[in-house]
Design an enzyme around this catalytic site. Structure first.
Site, PDB file in Angstrom:
ATOM      1  N   ASP A 179       0.888  -1.172   0.000  1.00 59.45           N
ATOM      2  CA  ASP A 179       0.000   0.000   0.000  1.00 59.45           C
ATOM      3  C   ASP A 179       0.927   1.224   0.000  1.00 59.45           C
ATOM      4  O   ASP A 179       2.085   1.103  -0.387  1.00 59.45           O
ATOM      5  CB  ASP A 179      -0.976  -0.032   1.192  1.00 59.45           C
ATOM      6  CG  ASP A 179      -2.249   0.764   0.902  1.00 59.45           C
ATOM      7  OD1 ASP A 179      -2.140   1.875   0.346  1.00 59.45           O
ATOM      8  OD2 ASP A 179      -3.344   0.293   1.223  1.00 59.45           O
ATOM      9  N   ASP A 180       0.434   2.378   0.466  1.00 56.93           N
ATOM     10  CA  ASP A 180       1.263   3.572   0.402  1.00 56.93           C
ATOM     11  C   ASP A 180       2.616   3.387   1.100  1.00 56.93           C
ATOM     12  O   ASP A 180       2.690   2.808   2.186  1.00 56.93           O
ATOM     13  CB  ASP A 180       0.540   4.745   1.080  1.00 56.93           C
ATOM     14  CG  ASP A 180      -0.730   5.141   0.343  1.00 56.93           C
ATOM     15  OD1 ASP A 180      -0.661   5.315  -0.887  1.00 56.93           O
ATOM     16  OD2 ASP A 180      -1.786   5.264   0.991  1.00 56.93           O
TER      17      ASP A 180
ATOM     18  N   ARG B  64       1.677  10.661  -5.780  1.00 51.74           N
ATOM     19  CA  ARG B  64       0.205  10.679  -5.725  1.00 51.74           C
ATOM     20  C   ARG B  64      -0.324  11.696  -4.711  1.00 51.74           C
ATOM     21  O   ARG B  64       0.153  11.771  -3.577  1.00 51.74           O
ATOM     22  CB  ARG B  64      -0.309   9.303  -5.324  1.00 51.74           C
ATOM     23  CG  ARG B  64      -1.818   9.196  -5.402  1.00 51.74           C
ATOM     24  CD  ARG B  64      -2.276   7.782  -5.107  1.00 51.74           C
ATOM     25  NE  ARG B  64      -3.601   7.540  -5.680  1.00 51.74           N
ATOM     26  CZ  ARG B  64      -4.318   6.441  -5.444  1.00 51.74           C
ATOM     27  NH1 ARG B  64      -3.847   5.482  -4.686  1.00 51.74           N
ATOM     28  NH2 ARG B  64      -5.506   6.292  -5.997  1.00 51.74           N
TER      29      ARG B  64
END
Ligand SMILES: *[C@@H]1O[C@H](CO)[C@@H](O)[C@H](O)[C@H]1NC(C)=O
Ligand SMILES: *[C@@H]1O[C@H](CO)[C@@H](O)[C@H](O)[C@H]1NC(C)=O
Ligand SMILES: *[C@@H]1O[C@H](CO)[C@@H](O)[C@H](O)[C@H]1NC(C)=O
Length: 356
Positions: free
Chosen positions: A199-200, A252
């Site tokens: 994930d991030d 992002r």
């Protein structure tokens, strides 16, 4: 000249005396011994040992200036705690953690079911830094059940050379294993991290003066600001000299359309190298939801003063697109030296961004 040997002998005595200040009770060699170390100013947590299922390490309320050495492997037995729990919490003023020879093992593969924090088996988060200032150096954290580090309410904290490796058996079923989630914090520096997750690599949910420099991110969703929800304010982030490999995105910024009172301002990404990106090299969106993008951006949380400088590398062969921006209220974007090699024409994948 004749006094010199005497002075030398005195100095040697003073140096040898120093370590005896460490009380035996300040060394924890098992889970049960940890609570007894909390009034110490030099704590040693010496693995190997196992933290029993459903038990948590609480290192909050420490004395100002406490040092903690974490050595050996501390394994957290699989339990039934949910994501409102953290297996480890550290808090206090000017706390210095030396984890250069220490490992936390979260037994993630025993929880992983592909659902992460969205459902399925209950999974605790791993390490919460709560109202902590000071530093952590060199800790290795493997196989987090779900989110790995939460930095929350911290002001003046430096995290150096941390390794996060969430690639245990069943890696593909690990989900939402965010590396660093930062919220309500200021003056945070994360540098020299090596992250393998899904994930991030970084998610700045709110805070000011956050620096993320010289880190390596592999396998995850990229280096993110957000997701921005109602009231989340991010102001002043510098992301410099990072490498993002085999990840969904590299750069992002994600905001919910309805994030009233939220904002993102003054964010700089510079000297970013990417390769094998399957989604977007750069994505800035005001239509984010956890279930995927809606395609309907909203400007409740404006995104302003975003600087991208020297962001380069390549997409995966099968990928969405190098740059994707969907804004309702964005201003003053300054992009320079952006060079991202596109994959082989989208390969029929929908360009619609994913959720988490
Ligand atoms: C972090 O790692 C780098 C590279 O190995 C090393 O030069 C540096 O001294 C380390 N920093 C700390 C605070 O240990
Ligand atoms: C923007 O953020 C950086 C920290 O990343 C800070 O040093 C700088 O002063 C901020 N600029 C403005 C105009 O506030
Ligand atoms: C904002 O939008 C999200 C996603 O559509 C929704 O889940 C959430 O309830 C909304 N929040 C508010 C305050 O309307």
């Amino acid at each position: 000249m004749k006094f010199l040997p005497i002075i030398t002998a005195f100095a040697a005595t003073a140096i040898m005396a120093a370590p005896t200040k460490e009380r035996a009770g300040c060394v924890a060699r098992s889970y049960d011994q940890i609570s007894g170390t909390k009034d110490c100013t030099a704590i040693i947590i010496q693995g190997p040992f196992t933290v029993p299922a459903n038990k948590k390490i609480d290192l909050t309320g420490l004395k100002t200036g406490t040092t903690i050495k974490i050595a050996g492997t501390i394994t957290f037995a699989k339990g039934t705690l949910d994501k409102n729990n953290d297996l480890v919490t550290i808090g206090g003023t000017n706390i210095k953690v030396d984890g250069t020879s220490g490992t936390f093992d979260g037994s993630g593969p025993l929880y992983w079911d592909g659902k992460g924090g969205n459902g399925g088996v209950d999974k605790p988060k791993f390490v919460r830094l709560s109202k902590m200032s000071g530093s952590i150096t060199g800790l290795t954290v493997i196989d987090s059940p779900v989110h790995t580090f939460a930095v929350n309410g911290c002001h003046g904290l430096t995290l150096t050379n941390i390794t996060i490796d969430n690639r245990g058996p069943k890696y593909a079923l690990g989900h939402n294993t965010d590396a660093f989630d930062v919220g309500s914090s200021s003056d945070i520096t994360i540098t020299g991290a090596k992250v393998y997750n899904n994930d991030d690599c970084l998610a700045v949910n709110s805070g000011t003066n956050i620096a993320f420099n010289g880190n390596y991110c592999e396998g995850g969703h990229g280096i993110s600001i957000g997701s921005i929800k109602a009231g989340s304010v991010v102001d002043g982030v510098s992301i410099k000299g990072n490498t993002v490999v085999n990840s969904a995105n590299a750069v992002r910024i994600k905001a919910y359309a309805n994030a009233t009172g939220g904002k993102v301002n003054n964010v700089t990404y510079s000297d970013i190298t990417m390769s094998g990106i399957t989604g977007y090299g750069i994505i800035i969106q005001q239509d984010y939801t956890n279930d995927g993008a809606t395609g309907k951006p909203g400007g409740a949380a404006p995104i302003t003063n975003v600087n991208l400088y020297n962001v380069h590398g390549s997409m995966a062969k099968k990928s969405r697109q190098s740059v994707y921006i969907l804004c309702a209220k964005c201003s003053n974007f300054n992009f320079q030296k952006i060079a991202i090699t596109e994959g082989a024409a989208a390969n029929g994948i929908s360009p619609k961004p994913m959720g988490c």
